[in-house]
Design an enzyme around this catalytic site. Structure first.
Site, PDB file in Angstrom:
ATOM      1  N   CYS A   1       0.826  -1.207   0.000  1.00  0.00           N
ATOM      2  CA  CYS A   1       0.000   0.000   0.000  1.00  0.00           C
ATOM      3  C   CYS A   1       0.866   1.266   0.000  1.00  0.00           C
ATOM      4  O   CYS A   1       1.612   1.507   0.948  1.00  0.00           O
ATOM      5  CB  CYS A   1      -0.904  -0.066   1.241  1.00  0.00           C
ATOM      6  SG  CYS A   1      -1.577   1.486   1.787  1.00  0.00           S
TER       7      CYS A   1
ATOM      8  N   CYS B   1       0.169   3.778   2.830  1.00  0.00           N
ATOM      9  CA  CYS B   1       0.666   3.237   4.105  1.00  0.00           C
ATOM     10  C   CYS B   1       2.141   3.585   4.300  1.00  0.00           C
ATOM     11  O   CYS B   1       2.583   3.878   5.404  1.00  0.00           O
ATOM     12  CB  CYS B   1       0.502   1.717   4.152  1.00  0.00           C
ATOM     13  SG  CYS B   1      -1.206   1.161   4.014  1.00  0.00           S
TER      14      CYS B   1
END
Length: 99
Positions: A24, A27
């Site tokens: 991600c 993230c």
């Protein structure tokens, strides 16, 4: 000894959980922000990172549909949640309001 998730969120007054994944992009952006927040907030709150791919049961239990999802627990109770990247000052304000 590995603590259970339940022990972690109920054993500390304030716990910010970051549900994330290695693949991600947002993230990866949030990681350094959380590190700075932890440095500033110190022992007043705990920040825990949970990889949704390795902990699918937990992700399902907390209805995590997208990453990153941040959930704040106070004495074991969920008091706040938001998906997406947050800025350092917003996170610090949130934590300070709940300490």
């Amino acid at each position: 000894m590995k603590s259970s998730f339940k022990d972690i969120i109920s054993g500390n007054d304030l716990v910010l959980v970051d549900f994330s994944a290695e693949w991600c992009g947002p993230c990866k952006v949030l990681g350094p922000i959380l590190k700075e927040v932890k440095e500033e907030i110190g022992d007043k709150a705990r920040i825990v990172k949970i990889d949704v791919d390795k902990n699918q049961g937990l992700a399902t239990q907390f209805n995590v549909m997208g990453v990153p999802t941040l959930i704040l627990f106070k004495n074991g109770t969920q008091v706040w949640r938001q998906s997406g990247v947050m800025q350092k000052q917003d996170l610090l304000s949130l934590l300070r309001e709940n300490i």
